[in-house]
Write a protein that holds these residues in place. Sequence first.
Motif, PDB file in Angstrom:
ATOM      1  N   UNK A   1      10.475 -11.674  -7.325  1.00  0.00           N
ATOM      2  CA  UNK A   1       9.710 -11.703  -6.299  1.00  0.00           C
ATOM      3  C   UNK A   1       8.381 -11.310  -6.936  1.00  0.00           C
ATOM      4  N   UNK A   2       7.135 -11.797  -6.652  1.00  0.00           N
ATOM      5  CA  UNK A   2       5.777 -11.360  -7.305  1.00  0.00           C
ATOM      6  C   UNK A   2       5.547  -9.910  -6.788  1.00  0.00           C
ATOM      7  N   UNK A   3       4.468  -9.437  -7.583  1.00  0.00           N
ATOM      8  CA  UNK A   3       4.003  -8.137  -7.124  1.00  0.00           C
ATOM      9  C   UNK A   3       3.359  -8.253  -5.780  1.00  0.00           C
ATOM     10  N   UNK A   4       2.727  -9.358  -5.419  1.00  0.00           N
ATOM     11  CA  UNK A   4       2.272  -9.769  -3.957  1.00  0.00           C
ATOM     12  C   UNK A   4       3.243 -10.755  -3.673  1.00  0.00           C
ATOM     13  N   UNK A   5       4.190 -10.447  -2.646  1.00  0.00           N
ATOM     14  CA  UNK A   5       5.512 -11.448  -2.337  1.00  0.00           C
ATOM     15  C   UNK A   5       4.978 -12.047  -1.170  1.00  0.00           C
ATOM     16  N   UNK A   6       3.904 -11.749  -0.467  1.00  0.00           N
ATOM     17  CA  UNK A   6       3.554 -12.370   1.008  1.00  0.00           C
ATOM     18  C   UNK A   6       3.944 -13.955   1.092  1.00  0.00           C
ATOM     19  N   UNK A   7       3.656 -14.845   0.217  1.00  0.00           N
ATOM     20  CA  UNK A   7       4.019 -16.137   0.610  1.00  0.00           C
ATOM     21  C   UNK A   7       5.627 -16.398   0.551  1.00  0.00           C
ATOM     22  N   UNK A   8       6.263 -15.795  -0.153  1.00  0.00           N
ATOM     23  CA  UNK A   8       7.735 -15.672   0.009  1.00  0.00           C
ATOM     24  C   UNK A   8       8.296 -15.276   1.332  1.00  0.00           C
ATOM     25  N   UNK A   9       7.835 -13.995   1.348  1.00  0.00           N
ATOM     26  CA  UNK A   9       8.591 -13.191   2.397  1.00  0.00           C
ATOM     27  C   UNK A   9       8.194 -13.507   3.930  1.00  0.00           C
ATOM     28  N   UNK A  10       6.847 -14.049   3.942  1.00  0.00           N
ATOM     29  CA  UNK A  10       6.167 -14.634   5.376  1.00  0.00           C
ATOM     30  C   UNK A  10       6.661 -15.890   5.659  1.00  0.00           C
ATOM     31  N   UNK A  11       7.552 -16.612   4.810  1.00  0.00           N
ATOM     32  CA  UNK A  11       7.855 -17.930   4.987  1.00  0.00           C
ATOM     33  C   UNK A  11       7.031 -19.158   4.474  1.00  0.00           C
ATOM     34  N   UNK A  12       5.847 -18.831   3.768  1.00  0.00           N
ATOM     35  CA  UNK A  12       4.966 -19.947   3.580  1.00  0.00           C
ATOM     36  C   UNK A  12       5.570 -20.710   2.282  1.00  0.00           C
ATOM     37  N   UNK A  13       6.090 -20.147   1.444  1.00  0.00           N
ATOM     38  CA  UNK A  13       6.529 -20.823   0.321  1.00  0.00           C
ATOM     39  C   UNK A  13       7.486 -21.939   0.937  1.00  0.00           C
ATOM     40  N   UNK A  14       8.396 -21.301   1.516  1.00  0.00           N
ATOM     41  CA  UNK A  14       9.450 -22.367   2.085  1.00  0.00           C
ATOM     42  C   UNK A  14       8.810 -23.459   3.177  1.00  0.00           C
ATOM     43  N   UNK A  15       7.763 -23.213   4.030  1.00  0.00           N
ATOM     44  CA  UNK A  15       7.135 -24.057   4.742  1.00  0.00           C
ATOM     45  C   UNK A  15       6.469 -25.061   3.906  1.00  0.00           C
ATOM     46  N   UNK A  16       5.720 -24.898   3.013  1.00  0.00           N
ATOM     47  CA  UNK A  16       5.131 -25.995   2.074  1.00  0.00           C
ATOM     48  C   UNK A  16       6.251 -26.934   1.425  1.00  0.00           C
ATOM     49  N   UNK A  17       7.494 -26.452   1.178  1.00  0.00           N
ATOM     50  CA  UNK A  17       8.481 -27.035   0.666  1.00  0.00           C
ATOM     51  C   UNK A  17       9.038 -27.983   1.830  1.00  0.00           C
ATOM     52  N   UNK A  18       9.394 -27.495   2.874  1.00  0.00           N
ATOM     53  CA  UNK A  18       9.681 -28.234   4.105  1.00  0.00           C
ATOM     54  C   UNK A  18       8.721 -29.221   4.459  1.00  0.00           C
ATOM     55  N   UNK A  19       7.310 -29.276   4.296  1.00  0.00           N
ATOM     56  CA  UNK A  19       6.327 -30.233   4.253  1.00  0.00           C
ATOM     57  C   UNK A  19       6.667 -31.335   3.449  1.00  0.00           C
ATOM     58  N   UNK A  20       6.912 -31.188   2.190  1.00  0.00           N
ATOM     59  CA  UNK A  20       7.110 -32.340   1.276  1.00  0.00           C
ATOM     60  C   UNK A  20       8.639 -32.934   1.670  1.00  0.00           C
ATOM     61  N   UNK A  21       9.344 -32.123   1.846  1.00  0.00           N
ATOM     62  CA  UNK A  21      10.883 -32.666   2.498  1.00  0.00           C
ATOM     63  C   UNK A  21      10.789 -33.537   3.661  1.00  0.00           C
ATOM     64  N   UNK A  22       9.955 -33.171   4.584  1.00  0.00           N
ATOM     65  CA  UNK A  22       9.584 -33.932   5.674  1.00  0.00           C
ATOM     66  C   UNK A  22       9.127 -35.412   5.436  1.00  0.00           C
ATOM     67  N   UNK A  23       8.200 -35.469   4.458  1.00  0.00           N
ATOM     68  CA  UNK A  23       7.602 -36.485   4.214  1.00  0.00           C
ATOM     69  C   UNK A  23       8.503 -37.251   3.440  1.00  0.00           C
ATOM     70  N   UNK A  24       9.354 -36.986   2.571  1.00  0.00           N
ATOM     71  CA  UNK A  24      10.344 -37.844   1.925  1.00  0.00           C
ATOM     72  C   UNK A  24      11.490 -38.109   2.876  1.00  0.00           C
ATOM     73  N   UNK A  25      11.784 -37.322   3.837  1.00  0.00           N
ATOM     74  CA  UNK A  25      13.090 -37.762   4.822  1.00  0.00           C
ATOM     75  C   UNK A  25      12.712 -38.601   6.019  1.00  0.00           C
ATOM     76  N   UNK A  26      11.313 -38.305   6.394  1.00  0.00           N
ATOM     77  CA  UNK A  26      11.109 -38.889   7.750  1.00  0.00           C
ATOM     78  C   UNK A  26       9.677 -39.670   7.583  1.00  0.00           C
ATOM     79  N   UNK A  27       9.157 -39.871   6.409  1.00  0.00           N
ATOM     80  CA  UNK A  27       7.924 -40.212   6.201  1.00  0.00           C
ATOM     81  C   UNK A  27       6.561 -39.930   6.883  1.00  0.00           C
TER      82      UNK A  27
END
Length: 428
Positions: free
Chosen positions: A189-215
């Motif tokens: 975890x980073x010294x400022x873990x906000x992106x990870x613990x608030x789910x933003x990092x995962x959300x960005x990854x899901x946006x990319x996965x959605x484009x690949x899986x569903x166009x």
Amino acid sequence: METIKIGVVGLGTVGTGVVKMLQAHQEKISEITGRKLELACVVVHNLKKHEQVDLGDVQMTDQIATLLDDPSIQIMVEVMGSIHPAKEYITQALQAGKHVVTANKDLIAQYGRELVQIARENHRDLFYEASVAGGIPILRTIDNSFAADRIQRVMGIVNGTTNYIMTQMLTKHWSYDQALSSAQDLGFAESDPTNDVEGLDAAFKMIILTQFAFGMSLSLDHVQVQGITKISPEDIAEAHQLGYTIKLLGIAEEIDDRIAVSVGPVLVSDQHPLATVQNENNAVMVTGTAVGNTMFYGPGAGELPTANSVLSDITTVAKNIALNTTGNTFNSYRQETVLATPEDVVYPHFIALKMRDVPGMMMKLTAIMTRAEVSFSRIIQNQLGDGNARVVIITHAMNDQQLADITREIGEQENMQLLASYKVLKNA
């Protein structure tokens, strides 16, 4: 053998791994691609910070122009992170006729379509396998292996930091703060873990996965996001008592040709494969009409796992150069983006409440649930010792609109407080 020169931007954890693997695996890559790959330069922000780094004959510079203005460098690898100036560097590189490999999930999630268009206009390659799930080659797998199947759902643990924290809270009975501190000490975890613990990092990854899986192309506003900061040890213990493990899951699913994407804590049956994914590891489960459920498991971050995905992209670009087939889009699947409504998204839910332990309170709760047309599956009640009780409910399946109605009504009650609300994974 012809030589392909490469410039790397960034020498942090991933950049260091890319340099190591490029230098260590030269012979194998040459056999696969028919080209010799040569690291020409490494661009860093602060030269003093890297004074002790020995790159041999490779030039280290703080001037991006050294890379961009050198016509002999055919591939730029961007592993510096952040949106700016990475977006500008990639744009300039593509316009200068260079192919680009990046691991920048935030950038690709927000500006991927724009950068892909620039790459297409300049007949250059743009690859970003390392932007999702570290060392798991999930994007190329979806693009290639599921090309003929209709994907129904993509879900998984796509953030190693939060999975480590949740693992420690379950197995060691640590508080959230204790688990986060351990993750920071270990470098997860980073010294400022906000992106990870608030789910933003995962959300960005899901946006990319959605484009690949569903166009379909989404923005962050289209993703329902909830982090892990409010998960209590009581939530974890009661879920475990009921036969579940709480995981931060990203879920993208197609419902009647509409897409629903969410990131948040989800109760996963202890018998489900995702429940066994521990510590900093990631796992992505893809459900297809033909193939059914398949799961891809591996390290979600780290120097060499992520660098391995970057090298996979570099190898693909080198092959394309050798075959004169560059300029193809990494993923060309395109569908109209149609969002699901709150009524479309249906799951059982775990609901935890603090209620005044007086006669009639359970009847009030039952009336709220009845008005929302939602029924109980399981109920646990524990005394809190202060005249209050903690009541935990597992509901039968209900939609997001019903959940919103229940949440609103509970908030209007004087002696009733909603403590937590999490999805319970279907088909567990």
